[in-house]
Design an enzyme around this catalytic site. Structure first.
Site, PDB file in Angstrom:
ATOM      1  N   CYS A 125      10.383   1.511   2.571  1.00 17.55           N
ATOM      2  CA  CYS A 125      11.167   0.383   3.256  1.00 17.55           C
ATOM      3  C   CYS A 125      12.643   0.839   3.393  1.00 17.55           C
ATOM      4  O   CYS A 125      13.172   0.237   4.612  1.00 17.55           O
ATOM      5  CB  CYS A 125      11.154  -0.650   2.679  1.00 17.55           C
ATOM      6  N   LYS A 164      -1.759  -9.339  -7.388  1.00 18.91           N
ATOM      7  CA  LYS A 164      -3.002  -8.122  -6.409  1.00 18.91           C
ATOM      8  C   LYS A 164      -2.427  -7.682  -6.615  1.00 18.91           C
ATOM      9  O   LYS A 164      -1.142  -7.676  -5.124  1.00 18.91           O
ATOM     10  CB  LYS A 164      -2.797 -10.334  -5.578  1.00 18.91           C
ATOM     11  N   TRP A 216       0.292  -1.383   0.007  1.00 14.78           N
ATOM     12  CA  TRP A 216      -0.088  -0.483  -0.179  1.00 14.78           C
ATOM     13  C   TRP A 216       1.219   1.400  -0.070  1.00 14.78           C
ATOM     14  O   TRP A 216       0.446   2.689   0.013  1.00 14.78           O
ATOM     15  CB  TRP A 216      -0.980  -0.072   1.266  1.00 14.78           C
ATOM     16  N   ASN A 217       1.984   1.104   0.205  1.00 16.58           N
ATOM     17  CA  ASN A 217       2.961   2.307   0.302  1.00 16.58           C
ATOM     18  C   ASN A 217       3.516   3.541  -1.023  1.00 16.58           C
ATOM     19  O   ASN A 217       3.012   4.825  -1.343  1.00 16.58           O
ATOM     20  CB  ASN A 217       4.182   2.233   1.727  1.00 16.58           C
ATOM     21  N   GLU A 273      11.172  -8.682  -1.269  1.00 19.14           N
ATOM     22  CA  GLU A 273      11.711  -6.764  -0.955  1.00 19.14           C
ATOM     23  C   GLU A 273      11.030  -6.898  -0.130  1.00 19.14           C
ATOM     24  O   GLU A 273       9.993  -5.972  -0.065  1.00 19.14           O
ATOM     25  CB  GLU A 273      11.585  -6.061  -2.168  1.00 19.14           C
ATOM     26  N   GLY A 312       6.637  -6.110   0.918  1.00 14.92           N
ATOM     27  CA  GLY A 312       5.730  -5.902   2.145  1.00 14.92           C
ATOM     28  C   GLY A 312       6.499  -6.503   3.593  1.00 14.92           C
ATOM     29  O   GLY A 312       7.746  -6.247   3.337  1.00 14.92           O
ATOM     30  N   SER A 313       6.115  -7.159   4.117  1.00 16.48           N
ATOM     31  CA  SER A 313       6.470  -7.295   5.818  1.00 16.48           C
ATOM     32  C   SER A 313       7.808  -8.354   5.798  1.00 16.48           C
ATOM     33  O   SER A 313       6.794  -9.038   4.589  1.00 16.48           O
ATOM     34  CB  SER A 313       6.233  -7.039   7.169  1.00 16.48           C
TER      35      SER A 313
HETATM   36  P1  NAD Z   1       1.125  -6.547   7.045  1.00 11.03           P
HETATM   37  O1  NAD Z   1       2.504  -6.980   7.094  1.00 11.03           O
HETATM   38  O2  NAD Z   1      -0.079  -7.074   7.319  1.00 11.03           O
HETATM   39  O3  NAD Z   1       1.374  -6.754   5.651  1.00 11.03           O
HETATM   40  C1  NAD Z   1       1.857  -6.181   5.004  1.00 11.03           C
HETATM   41  C2  NAD Z   1       1.662  -6.210   2.736  1.00 11.03           C
HETATM   42  O4  NAD Z   1       1.759  -7.800   3.078  1.00 11.03           O
HETATM   43  C3  NAD Z   1       0.449  -5.355   2.875  1.00 11.03           C
HETATM   44  O5  NAD Z   1       0.490  -5.067   1.723  1.00 11.03           O
HETATM   45  C4  NAD Z   1      -0.363  -7.369   3.101  1.00 11.03           C
HETATM   46  O6  NAD Z   1      -1.768  -6.820   1.972  1.00 11.03           O
HETATM   47  C5  NAD Z   1       0.306  -8.166   2.493  1.00 11.03           C
HETATM   48  N1  NAD Z   1       0.070  -8.967   3.396  1.00 11.03           N
HETATM   49  C6  NAD Z   1      -0.336 -10.026   4.175  1.00 11.03           C
HETATM   50  N2  NAD Z   1      -0.249 -10.786   3.946  1.00 11.03           N
HETATM   51  C7  NAD Z   1      -0.350 -11.277   3.150  1.00 11.03           C
HETATM   52  C8  NAD Z   1      -0.224 -12.960   2.457  1.00 11.03           C
HETATM   53  N3  NAD Z   1      -0.115 -13.490   3.346  1.00 11.03           N
HETATM   54  N4  NAD Z   1       0.281 -13.028   0.914  1.00 11.03           N
HETATM   55  C9  NAD Z   1       0.056 -12.025   0.107  1.00 11.03           C
HETATM   56  N5  NAD Z   1       0.089 -10.221   1.025  1.00 11.03           N
HETATM   57  C10 NAD Z   1       0.032 -10.239   1.964  1.00 11.03           C
HETATM   58  O7  NAD Z   1       1.614  -5.399   7.484  1.00 11.03           O
HETATM   59  P2  NAD Z   1       1.107  -3.588   7.413  1.00 11.03           P
HETATM   60  O8  NAD Z   1       0.496  -3.451   8.708  1.00 11.03           O
HETATM   61  O9  NAD Z   1       0.156  -4.090   6.077  1.00 11.03           O
HETATM   62  O10 NAD Z   1       1.955  -2.885   6.995  1.00 11.03           O
HETATM   63  C11 NAD Z   1       3.442  -2.735   7.839  1.00 11.03           C
HETATM   64  C12 NAD Z   1       4.403  -3.615   7.874  1.00 11.03           C
HETATM   65  O11 NAD Z   1       4.772  -4.457   6.712  1.00 11.03           O
HETATM   66  C13 NAD Z   1       5.522  -2.306   7.744  1.00 11.03           C
HETATM   67  O12 NAD Z   1       6.058  -2.889   9.111  1.00 11.03           O
HETATM   68  C14 NAD Z   1       6.489  -2.858   7.094  1.00 11.03           C
HETATM   69  O13 NAD Z   1       7.906  -3.824   7.169  1.00 11.03           O
HETATM   70  C15 NAD Z   1       6.129  -3.868   5.934  1.00 11.03           C
HETATM   71  N6  NAD Z   1       5.648  -2.924   4.438  1.00 11.03           N
HETATM   72  C16 NAD Z   1       6.674  -3.277   3.924  1.00 11.03           C
HETATM   73  C17 NAD Z   1       7.149  -2.292   2.602  1.00 11.03           C
HETATM   74  C18 NAD Z   1       7.667  -2.465   1.275  1.00 11.03           C
HETATM   75  O14 NAD Z   1       8.499  -1.870   0.629  1.00 11.03           O
HETATM   76  N7  NAD Z   1       8.747  -3.658   1.826  1.00 11.03           N
HETATM   77  C19 NAD Z   1       5.390  -1.875   2.220  1.00 11.03           C
HETATM   78  C20 NAD Z   1       4.840  -1.858   3.152  1.00 11.03           C
HETATM   79  C21 NAD Z   1       4.434  -2.700   4.156  1.00 11.03           C
END
Ligand code: NAD
Length: 475
Positions: free
Chosen positions: A281, A172, A148-149, A247, A225-226
């Site tokens: 990130c 997705k 989402w960022n 990433e 993502g995370s």
């Molecule tokens: P989160 O861990 O719930 O989700 C992170 C991302 O992963 C979201 O986009 C979510 O839609 C996706 N996601 C979650 N579970 C998934 C699954 N089982 N399968 C596929 N996609 C899935 O956390 P959040 O509250 O949305 O975001 C906060 C944390 O996410 C932050 O602490 C940060 O570390 C991380 N983040 C990192 C980036 C990056 O650019 N690397 C981007 C967004 C979020």
């Protein structure tokens, strides 16, 4: 009134509607629209379409592929103003940053498209009468998951790499910021991309990833993502013998050496830290400042941070928008409370602004002890943590003590310091005397828990290919 697009799924070259969940504007907590959730039947259709799309696209000449891809980015460039408004509405970042992100997304895709014409194999010299040819071929159907960022540039990384290499993709994108991906896909549809090559779905993230990744037709997984979700998806991909590009999070150190001007370095740092309200990130987070300039650096940083104009990103005078969702507010509060309890000094910021819209100030935390949670957990928000260090050795040791290894930054006028940092800092991207972590032509990605594989550059494109060695007896 600014425009927010209709949100739909894109499967087999057609837009589909479905029920789903509300999309919230983080600036005022109003509802912008409804993001459709794909059913199992929609996902099956996307898989079948992506297989057909792969067959056609992988056999299309690279020059023709580049032509269609570049037509799409031309359309995105023409639509930048409308796209930027939608992005700021759903994500919160200042409108100027939305514009930059869209242009950057175009640059990424354009570089990939052009480089896609140069995915060369090689001939290996061998004994007379034998010819070994190494072919680099597109890997197949890609399942991509973007966060989402960066609603436009993160999907751009995945779509650009996949399409340029000759793959098809099921993307997705984020349910919280879906418009960026919808508009990206619309441009490809308008540019004449053959049906099935690019498919867009939304839904419950875990349900979609757990259904798509094991499917035999999916040959590569790419996720941004995370760290915890990345480890889960990597394990799922591994269980089905599929490569994965991950990433993930970072906790970027910034080395501020005592041979630089503390005030101008602090001013640059505030700009770097406030970008996308720190929800990046590669956001600069742990500032290790040498003793001789530490106090002046903290003072300048605090002054500049306190003066930032924070508000609705649609106002062109705004320098930092709201956080993207309510979870980030709670995360900032928890980390600040913990740091204060452990003896840290908050020099500006430290609590939510108002009670409508997810606004949080750029918060400077000095004298932060190494055992504060924020020093080990990625804040992913506008927290700047400043530590006093005796020398560069101490700073490097502390910087490398976390499991993250994505980006790092350093400010120094000494070539010796720069060489030492390049040698010893455990990151995938080190930027010296500036805050740009990556460009379209450079490989971007992490080491340690921050991920595997690269996006961008020749290395990024190669992740979407497989190697085949063909040996032929010629005589
Ligand atoms: P989160 O861990 O719930 O989700 C992170 C991302 O992963 C979201 O986009 C979510 O839609 C996706 N996601 C979650 N579970 C998934 C699954 N089982 N399968 C596929 N996609 C899935 O956390 P959040 O509250 O949305 O975001 C906060 C944390 O996410 C932050 O602490 C940060 O570390 C991380 N983040 C990192 C980036 C990056 O650019 N690397 C981007 C967004 C979020």
């Amino acid at each position: 009134m600014a425009q927010y697009p209709d949100l739909k799924l894109f499967i087999a070259g057609e837009w589909r509607t479905a029920g789903g969940a509300p999309v919230i504007n983080p600036a005022d907590e109003t509802t912008l629209g409804t993001v459709p959730h794909a059913s199992r039947a929609d996902l099956d259709d996307a898989l079948a379409a992506a297989q057909d799309g792969f067959r056609a696209w992988s056999r299309t000449a690279p020059a023709r592929r580049a032509e269609i891809i570049l037509r799409a980015t031309q359309l995105i460039r023409e639509r930048v103003e409308d796209l930027a408004v939608a992005m700021t509405l759903e994500q919160g970042k200042p409108i100027a940053q939305s514009r930059l992100e869209i242009i950057r997304g175009c640059e990424i895709i354009e570089w990939d498209a052009q480089e896609g014409r140069r995915v060369y194999g090689r001939i290996i010299p061998s004994e007379p009468g034998m010819r070994h040819s190494v072919l680099r071929q597109p890997i197949g159907v890609v399942a991509g998951f973007s966060p989402w960022n960066f609603p436009m540039s993160s999907p751009a990384r995945k779509v650009g790499g996949a399409l340029a290499a000759g793959c098809s993709i099921i993307l997705k994108a984020s349910e919280e910021t879906p418009a960026g991906a919808v508009q990206l896909v619309q441009a490809f549809a308008d540019a004449g991309l053959p049906r099935g090559v690019l498919n867009l779905v939304f839904g419950v993230p875990s349900e979609i990833s757990e259904y798509l990744i094991p499917q035999p037709s999916v040959r590569l997984v790419t996720f941004t993502g995370s760290v915890p979700v990345g480890k889960h998806l990597s394990a799922l991909a591994g269980a089905h013998m599929k490569p994965a590009i991950m990433e993930l999070g970072g906790h970027s150190p910034v080395f501020v050496c005592d041979d630089v001007d503390p005030a101008s370095t602090a001013a640059k740092s505030v700009v770097g830290k406030s970008r996308n309200a720190g929800q990046v990130c590669v956001s600069p987070t742990r500032f290790f400042v040498e003793d001789a300039i530490h106090d002046r650096f903290v003072e300048s940083f605090t002054q500049k941070a306190a003066a930032l104009k924070i508000g609705n990103g649609l106002d062109p005078a705004i320098e930092m928008g709201p956080l993207a969702n309510e979870r980030r507010l709670a995360a900032m509060d928890a980390l600040v409370t913990d740091a204060k309890a452990k003896g840290a000094r908050v020099t500006t910021g430290g609590s939510r602004i108002g009670n409508r819209g997810y606004y949080y100030p750029l918060t400077v935390i000095a004298d932060i002890p190494d055992n504060a949670r924020a020093m080990r957990e990625e804040p992913f928000g506008p927290l700047a943590l400043i530590s006093r260090v005796r020398n560069l050795d101490e700073a490097i040791e502390k910087a490398n003590a976390v499991p993250y290894g994505l980006a790092g930054y350093a400010f120094t006028n000494s070539a010796r310091n720069a060489d030492l940092l390049a040698e010893r800092v455990e990151v995938g991207n080190l930027s010296i005397n500036h805050f740009t972590a990556s460009t379209a032509e450079t490989p971007f990605g992490g080491v340690k828990d921050s991920g595997i594989g690269r996006e961008g550059g020749v290395e990024g494109l190669q992740c979407y290919t497989v190697v085949k060695n063909v040996s032929r007896l010629t005589a």
